[in-house]
Design a protein around this motif. Structure first.
Motif, PDB file in Angstrom:
ATOM      1  N   ALA A  18     -12.450  -1.899  -3.622  1.00 59.71           N
ATOM      2  CA  ALA A  18     -12.078  -3.248  -3.215  1.00 59.71           C
ATOM      3  C   ALA A  18     -10.672  -3.229  -2.606  1.00 59.71           C
ATOM      4  CB  ALA A  18     -12.148  -4.187  -4.412  1.00 59.71           C
ATOM      5  N   LYS A  19     -10.115  -4.419  -2.418  1.00 60.61           N
ATOM      6  CA  LYS A  19      -8.803  -4.533  -1.769  1.00 60.61           C
ATOM      7  C   LYS A  19      -7.715  -3.774  -2.525  1.00 60.61           C
ATOM      8  CE  LYS A  19      -9.877  -8.936   0.339  1.00 60.61           C
ATOM      9  NZ  LYS A  19      -9.485 -10.317   0.559  1.00 60.61           N
ATOM     10  N   LYS A  20      -7.714  -3.952  -3.848  1.00 60.95           N
ATOM     11  CA  LYS A  20      -6.670  -3.287  -4.635  1.00 60.95           C
ATOM     12  C   LYS A  20      -6.797  -1.765  -4.525  1.00 60.95           C
ATOM     13  CE  LYS A  20      -4.414  -3.239  -9.099  1.00 60.95           C
ATOM     14  NZ  LYS A  20      -4.433  -3.703 -10.481  1.00 60.95           N
ATOM     15  N   ASP A  21      -8.022  -1.268  -4.444  1.00 59.46           N
ATOM     16  CA  ASP A  21      -8.224   0.176  -4.304  1.00 59.46           C
ATOM     17  C   ASP A  21      -7.660   0.699  -2.984  1.00 59.46           C
ATOM     18  OD1 ASP A  21      -9.523   0.258  -6.774  1.00 59.46           O
ATOM     19  OD2 ASP A  21     -11.505   0.012  -5.873  1.00 59.46           O
ATOM     20  N   LYS A  22      -7.828  -0.072  -1.908  1.00 55.45           N
ATOM     21  CA  LYS A  22      -7.285   0.330  -0.604  1.00 55.45           C
ATOM     22  C   LYS A  22      -5.760   0.392  -0.657  1.00 55.45           C
ATOM     23  CE  LYS A  22     -10.956  -1.622   2.265  1.00 55.45           C
ATOM     24  NZ  LYS A  22     -11.239  -2.607   3.311  1.00 55.45           N
ATOM     25  N   ILE A  23      -5.167  -0.612  -1.305  1.00 54.26           N
ATOM     26  CA  ILE A  23      -3.705  -0.649  -1.417  1.00 54.26           C
ATOM     27  C   ILE A  23      -3.228   0.478  -2.322  1.00 54.26           C
ATOM     28  CG2 ILE A  23      -1.704  -2.013  -2.112  1.00 54.26           C
ATOM     29  CD1 ILE A  23      -3.406  -4.530  -1.357  1.00 54.26           C
ATOM     30  N   GLN A  24      -3.966   0.729  -3.403  1.00 54.39           N
ATOM     31  CA  GLN A  24      -3.616   1.827  -4.311  1.00 54.39           C
ATOM     32  C   GLN A  24      -3.627   3.153  -3.561  1.00 54.39           C
ATOM     33  OE1 GLN A  24      -3.023   1.711  -7.985  1.00 54.39           O
ATOM     34  NE2 GLN A  24      -2.123   3.634  -7.299  1.00 54.39           N
ATOM     35  N   LYS A  25      -4.611   3.358  -2.703  1.00 54.89           N
ATOM     36  CA  LYS A  25      -4.705   4.596  -1.927  1.00 54.89           C
ATOM     37  C   LYS A  25      -3.475   4.758  -1.028  1.00 54.89           C
ATOM     38  CE  LYS A  25      -7.660   7.045   1.332  1.00 54.89           C
ATOM     39  NZ  LYS A  25      -8.854   6.998   2.172  1.00 54.89           N
ATOM     40  N   LEU A  26      -3.066   3.691  -0.365  1.00 52.97           N
ATOM     41  CA  LEU A  26      -1.882   3.723   0.496  1.00 52.97           C
ATOM     42  C   LEU A  26      -0.638   4.040  -0.335  1.00 52.97           C
ATOM     43  CD1 LEU A  26      -0.594   3.238   3.299  1.00 52.97           C
ATOM     44  CD2 LEU A  26      -0.487   0.806   2.701  1.00 52.97           C
ATOM     45  N   PHE A  27      -0.507   3.378  -1.475  1.00 52.09           N
ATOM     46  CA  PHE A  27       0.628   3.598  -2.370  1.00 52.09           C
ATOM     47  C   PHE A  27       0.657   5.053  -2.837  1.00 52.09           C
ATOM     48  CE2 PHE A  27       2.343   3.569  -6.759  1.00 52.09           C
ATOM     49  CZ  PHE A  27       3.627   3.112  -6.493  1.00 52.09           C
ATOM     50  N   ASP A  28      -0.501   5.578  -3.229  1.00 50.18           N
ATOM     51  CA  ASP A  28      -0.583   6.956  -3.699  1.00 50.18           C
ATOM     52  C   ASP A  28      -0.201   7.951  -2.608  1.00 50.18           C
ATOM     53  OD1 ASP A  28      -1.391   6.011  -6.168  1.00 50.18           O
ATOM     54  OD2 ASP A  28      -3.517   6.483  -5.867  1.00 50.18           O
ATOM     55  N   GLU A  29      -0.586   7.669  -1.369  1.00 54.19           N
ATOM     56  CA  GLU A  29      -0.222   8.543  -0.248  1.00 54.19           C
ATOM     57  C   GLU A  29       1.297   8.614  -0.097  1.00 54.19           C
ATOM     58  OE1 GLU A  29      -2.329   6.966   3.118  1.00 54.19           O
ATOM     59  OE2 GLU A  29      -4.266   7.669   2.368  1.00 54.19           O
ATOM     60  N   HIS A  30       1.942   7.463  -0.254  1.00 55.84           N
ATOM     61  CA  HIS A  30       3.409   7.442  -0.160  1.00 55.84           C
ATOM     62  C   HIS A  30       4.045   8.159  -1.345  1.00 55.84           C
ATOM     63  CE1 HIS A  30       4.026   5.182   3.464  1.00 55.84           C
ATOM     64  NE2 HIS A  30       3.151   4.277   3.059  1.00 55.84           N
ATOM     65  N   GLN A  31       3.499   7.968  -2.528  1.00 55.21           N
ATOM     66  CA  GLN A  31       4.034   8.661  -3.705  1.00 55.21           C
ATOM     67  C   GLN A  31       3.934  10.173  -3.522  1.00 55.21           C
ATOM     68  OE1 GLN A  31       5.714   7.451  -6.276  1.00 55.21           O
ATOM     69  NE2 GLN A  31       5.527   5.379  -5.501  1.00 55.21           N
TER      70      GLN A  31
END
Length: 76
Positions: free
Chosen positions: A1-14
Motif C-alpha cells: 500500500a501507500k505506506k509500503d511505497k514510502i517505506q521502500k523509499l525511506f529504506d533506500e535512503h537509509q
C-alpha cells in the motif's frame, strides 16, 4: 500500500547513508530532505509533506514523491 511505497523509499535512503562519513551523511540528508527527515519513517513523511505543502513547485524530489504517493499519483 501507500505506506509500503514510502517505506521502500525511506529504506533506500537509509541504505545510501550507511557507508558515508558523518559530514557526508549530514550533507546527503540536508540536500535530499532534512536531517530530521531521516530520524524515522514518520519524520520522513512529515518533512516531505510539509515541504510539498509549503511549495509544491519548489519541493525536492523526495517531497514530491511522498506527496504523490499519498495523493495516489505515485508510480510503483
Amino acid at each position: 500500500a501507500k505506506k509500503d511505497k514510502i517505506q521502500k523509499l525511506f529504506d533506500e535512503h537509509q541504505k545510501a547513508l550507511t557507508n558515508l562519513s558523518d559530514n557526508d551523511r549530514i550533507e546527503y540528508m540536508t540536500k535530499t530532505l532534512s536531517r530530521y527527515g531521516f530520524d524515522d519513517l514518520g519524520e520522513f513523511i512529515s518533512e516531505s509533506v510539509a515541504e510539498y505543502i509549503n511549495s509544491p513547485k519548489k519541493a525536492r524530489k523526495n517531497a514530491k514523491t511522498v506527496a504523490e504517493i499519498i495523493l495516489g499519483e505515485g508510480a510503483d
